[in-house]
Write an enzyme that holds these catalytic residues in place. Structure first.
Site, PDB file in Angstrom:
ATOM      1  N   GLU A 132       0.846  -1.199   0.000  1.00  0.00           N
ATOM      2  CA  GLU A 132       0.000   0.000   0.000  1.00  0.00           C
ATOM      3  C   GLU A 132       0.879   1.246   0.000  1.00  0.00           C
ATOM      4  O   GLU A 132       1.954   1.256   0.599  1.00  0.00           O
ATOM      5  CB  GLU A 132      -0.883  -0.023   1.255  1.00  0.00           C
ATOM      6  CG  GLU A 132      -1.917   1.063   1.359  1.00  0.00           C
ATOM      7  CD  GLU A 132      -2.860   0.843   2.537  1.00  0.00           C
ATOM      8  OE1 GLU A 132      -3.443   1.826   2.997  1.00  0.00           O
ATOM      9  OE2 GLU A 132      -2.986  -0.329   3.003  1.00  0.00           O
ATOM     10  N   GLU A 136      -3.508  10.126   3.227  1.00  0.00           N
ATOM     11  CA  GLU A 136      -4.729  10.108   4.019  1.00  0.00           C
ATOM     12  C   GLU A 136      -4.902  11.490   4.656  1.00  0.00           C
ATOM     13  O   GLU A 136      -4.112  11.882   5.522  1.00  0.00           O
ATOM     14  CB  GLU A 136      -4.668   9.006   5.081  1.00  0.00           C
ATOM     15  CG  GLU A 136      -4.552   7.616   4.473  1.00  0.00           C
ATOM     16  CD  GLU A 136      -4.565   6.514   5.503  1.00  0.00           C
ATOM     17  OE1 GLU A 136      -5.634   6.270   6.102  1.00  0.00           O
ATOM     18  OE2 GLU A 136      -3.502   5.903   5.723  1.00  0.00           O
TER      19      GLU A 136
END
Length: 257
Positions: A132, A136
């Protein structure tokens, strides 16, 4: 708030579920999405589940909209709007990506306890190790962006917050360049982080998500129920494969020395 065009596309997307069992399609040419509409061949809308008890909402096609003449809206919809439950939006590519440059132009709204994310991901659901790469946006405060990566399910405890120095609630350009030996994260053309070890190696999909939590108080802030839907607006997404330069004028690759 319900968007008929997206409801129809969500139904059509069910026709392509079998694609998950087909040979993965890896993007090898420059790709740009301005979100005038959502092609069910390119995009999948998460609908009907959550990622775990830490999440206080359920993914729903109702939490995505493209109002006429505006950007894609990935919504957090509090309880009481569509019934007793809270809903949140997630969009993911059907196709896969490897090394290259990933860029999105995004605007968010203030609300503690929410997370507006632009990231690449693969994991057990795809029969691969968990890799990943993340942006965010923690909307508990202005300009707080969490940068992270996972390799084989391990984030090495190296996630960190950087700040958007210009207009934190306006549109900002987020980009990361994923190479075999490093990852570089950029915000509004400025390099904000670089790592050269523990680099993901597996093909990944691109995701946009907007969700809430009561559990991650220290990270996302205490959850504050909004009065109505809160939008993460995505004006553009673009991908440029490794080895290709300046595929579209707004790209970070056109500005690097």
């Amino acid at each position: 708030m319900r968007n008929f065009k997206l409801d129809v596309l969500a139904v059509l997307s069910a026709l392509f579920i079998g694609e998950a069992h087909a040979e993965p399609v890896i993007v090898t040419e420059p790709f740009i999405e301005n979100f005038d509409r959502l092609s069910p061949v390119l995009w999948y809308i998460s609908d009907g589940w959550s990622n775990g008890s830490h999440q206080n909402c359920t993914w729903s096609k109702r939490a995505l909209a493209i109002p006429a003449g505006k950007s894609l809206q990935v919504l957090f919809v509090p309880d009481g709007i569509f019934g007793d439950a809270a809903y949140c939006g997630e969009l993911q590519t059907r196709r896969w990506f490897k090394y290259g440059t990933f860029e999105a132009r995004i605007r968010t709204q203030h609300n503690s306890g929410l997370n507006a994310a632009f990231f690449t991901y693969t994991g057990a659901v795809h029969k691969q190790p968990h890799d990943e790469i993340d942006f965010e946006i923690l909307t508990k405060g202005p300009g707080m962006v969490w940068l992270n990566r996972y390799v084989g399910g391990d984030d090495l405890g190296q996630g960190e917050v950087v700040r958007v120095s210009d207009d934190p609630w306006g549109y900002n350009d987020y980009a990361f360049i994923w190479e075999q030996d490093r990852i570089r994260w950029f915000i509004n053309g400025e390099l904000v982080r670089e790592v050269t070890d523990h680099i993901p190696t597996h093909r990944m999909k691109v995701y946009f998500s907007h969700w809430g939590s009561d559990a991650f108080v220290n990270w996302m802030g205490p959850y504050e129920r909004p009065d109505g839907p809160v939008a993460m607006e995505v004006e553009r997404f673009a991908y440029t494969p490794e080895g290709v330069e300046c595929a579209f004028p707004e790209s970070i690759l056109c500005k690097l020395p």
